[in-house]
Design a protein around this motif. Sequence first.
Motif, mmCIF file in Angstrom:
data_model
loop_
_atom_site.group_PDB
_atom_site.id
_atom_site.type_symbol
_atom_site.label_atom_id
_atom_site.label_comp_id
_atom_site.label_asym_id
_atom_site.label_seq_id
_atom_site.Cartn_x
_atom_site.Cartn_y
_atom_site.Cartn_z
ATOM 1 N N CYS A 88 8.252 9.271 3.024
ATOM 2 C CA CYS A 88 6.989 9.862 3.507
ATOM 3 C C CYS A 88 6.322 8.948 4.531
ATOM 4 O O CYS A 88 5.753 9.424 5.519
ATOM 5 N N ARG A 89 6.419 7.649 4.297
ATOM 6 C CA ARG A 89 5.867 6.703 5.276
ATOM 7 C C ARG A 89 6.602 6.840 6.599
ATOM 8 O O ARG A 89 6.000 6.895 7.678
ATOM 9 N N ALA A 90 7.932 6.957 6.540
ATOM 10 C CA ALA A 90 8.734 7.105 7.764
ATOM 11 C C ALA A 90 8.392 8.424 8.464
ATOM 12 O O ALA A 90 8.302 8.490 9.695
ATOM 13 N N PHE A 91 8.193 9.461 7.675
ATOM 14 C CA PHE A 91 7.836 10.764 8.242
ATOM 15 C C PHE A 91 6.499 10.669 8.984
ATOM 16 O O PHE A 91 6.364 11.138 10.116
ATOM 17 N N ALA B 286 -1.464 11.203 2.010
ATOM 18 C CA ALA B 286 -1.978 9.951 1.443
ATOM 19 C C ALA B 286 -1.463 8.743 2.233
ATOM 20 O O ALA B 286 -2.059 7.673 2.210
ATOM 21 N N LEU B 287 -0.343 8.942 2.936
ATOM 22 C CA LEU B 287 0.235 7.838 3.706
ATOM 23 C C LEU B 287 -0.129 7.930 5.188
ATOM 24 O O LEU B 287 0.514 7.319 6.035
ATOM 25 N N GLY C 252 0.808 -1.222 0.000
ATOM 26 C CA GLY C 252 0.000 0.000 0.000
ATOM 27 C C GLY C 252 0.839 1.269 0.000
ATOM 28 O O GLY C 252 0.410 2.308 -0.513
ATOM 29 N N VAL C 253 2.041 1.212 0.575
ATOM 30 C CA VAL C 253 2.909 2.393 0.584
ATOM 31 C C VAL C 253 3.230 2.793 -0.858
ATOM 32 O O VAL C 253 3.220 3.971 -1.213
ATOM 33 N N PHE C 254 3.478 1.796 -1.691
ATOM 34 C CA PHE C 254 3.907 2.115 -3.057
ATOM 35 C C PHE C 254 2.734 2.378 -4.000
ATOM 36 O O PHE C 254 2.900 3.081 -4.988
#
Length: 410
Positions: A78-81, A281-282, A40-42
């Motif tokens: 962005c996911r890490a953020f 979005a993430l 889903g992240v990608f």
Amino acid sequence: MRDILPPESGRWRAFDRVFAEVVEAAGYGELITPLLEDLGVFTRIGDATDVVTKEMYDFVDKGDRHIALRPEMTASVCRAFAEHRPTLPWKVYYSGSNFRYEKPQRGRYRQFDQVGVEVLGADDPHLDVEVIALAWEFYARLGLRQVNLIVNSLGEPDDRSRYVEALRAHFTAAGQGLSEQSRATLDRNPLRVLDSKRDIDQEHIAAAPRIAEFHSDDAAAHFEAVLAGLRVLDIPFTIEPKLVRGLDYYRRTIFEFQGGTLDSAQNALGGGGRYDGLVEALGGPPTPGVGFALGLDRTLLACDDEGVFPAVPTMLDAFVVDVTGGLQAVALTAELRLAGIAADRGYDNRSMKAQMKLANRSGARFALIVGDDELDAGTVVVKPMSGDGEQIAVARSQISSYLASHPRQN
Ligand code: HAM
């Protein structure tokens, strides 16, 4: 996917080092993220992109999770953020491998490396200028001269949507006049039709509406501010209204660095832009973002073509030739290495002649020879391997300081 052997592998690491030097001097810290993420992240990169729909290495793991090897790193950043909520602005850089199931050819691989930066949490057009300038500086540090910067703005999301619809209408009107491939692309993503290199499409592309006509006042002002910054820094650029980039998350500024020596399908050495909206979005708060990624594999091909940034084999200072059984070499190499002197040795108790041959081939500056006489006398014969220096006997206890006082002349 390829094996990278020495000395080429050393060039890869040097590439990363130079990049780190350039961006750390501008306040960026390294972010290391996993090689794989939840699928889903990608998919947030955009379901209208080939990267997501056709090229992902995805699979179900033993815990029944649908995951994928990363095809790029911006989504992971962005996911890490969103997960760690660091203080703003967050300036990070990264380097590592990515995976895309593409048709392999020169400059296009299924595993390829990127270095890049991302800045999250600031909207300032001067940041767009900063990241472009960092990439520009990096190319200069590699010694590359034939790099062209092309820029465009996709406008705000509303501008972009209106533009996409105008393109759809324009290309639909072309009907059968458009190539079959472009008609298929049109269904999925009208912007990408602008990327077509097919002759038959060119007339319709040339007549297509231009994004600038759709820019809101804010988007136009933001873009102008970016261009003004580039001019202040004397970074040459070309505005390319047809530049759209291959990933869906872009808004406003986009840019690409094209190499002058590569085939046009693989001439993008790097690219990036703004992706305000991706963090949201993430699952994070609304957060502006801008950054770029530069392809290592392609950039090194460009370096080959321009004859710059060559691979440099590791330089040895000393090669120990021990014909007394090998224990002298054990001790001597350990001592030299501890003293910061790069040393190697022969193995398997081979003859003097065979070991001297290895010493020659190793490229070491000195052969350090220990035979029975030297062992008795507590000395080592130091033989310069190039030039016309004479070989001399040095006391065993002085050998590290002798080599340290004869540094490599560059
Ligand atoms: P991208 O344009 O997909 O952007 O990739 C950036 C660079 O990676 C390309 O210009 C190219 O040099 C290299 N590259 C891509 N695919 C391959 C491949 N199959 N083989 C060899 N090299 C390849 C991104 O990945 C975005 N994440 C850039 C970005 C960062 N935008 C904002 N922040």
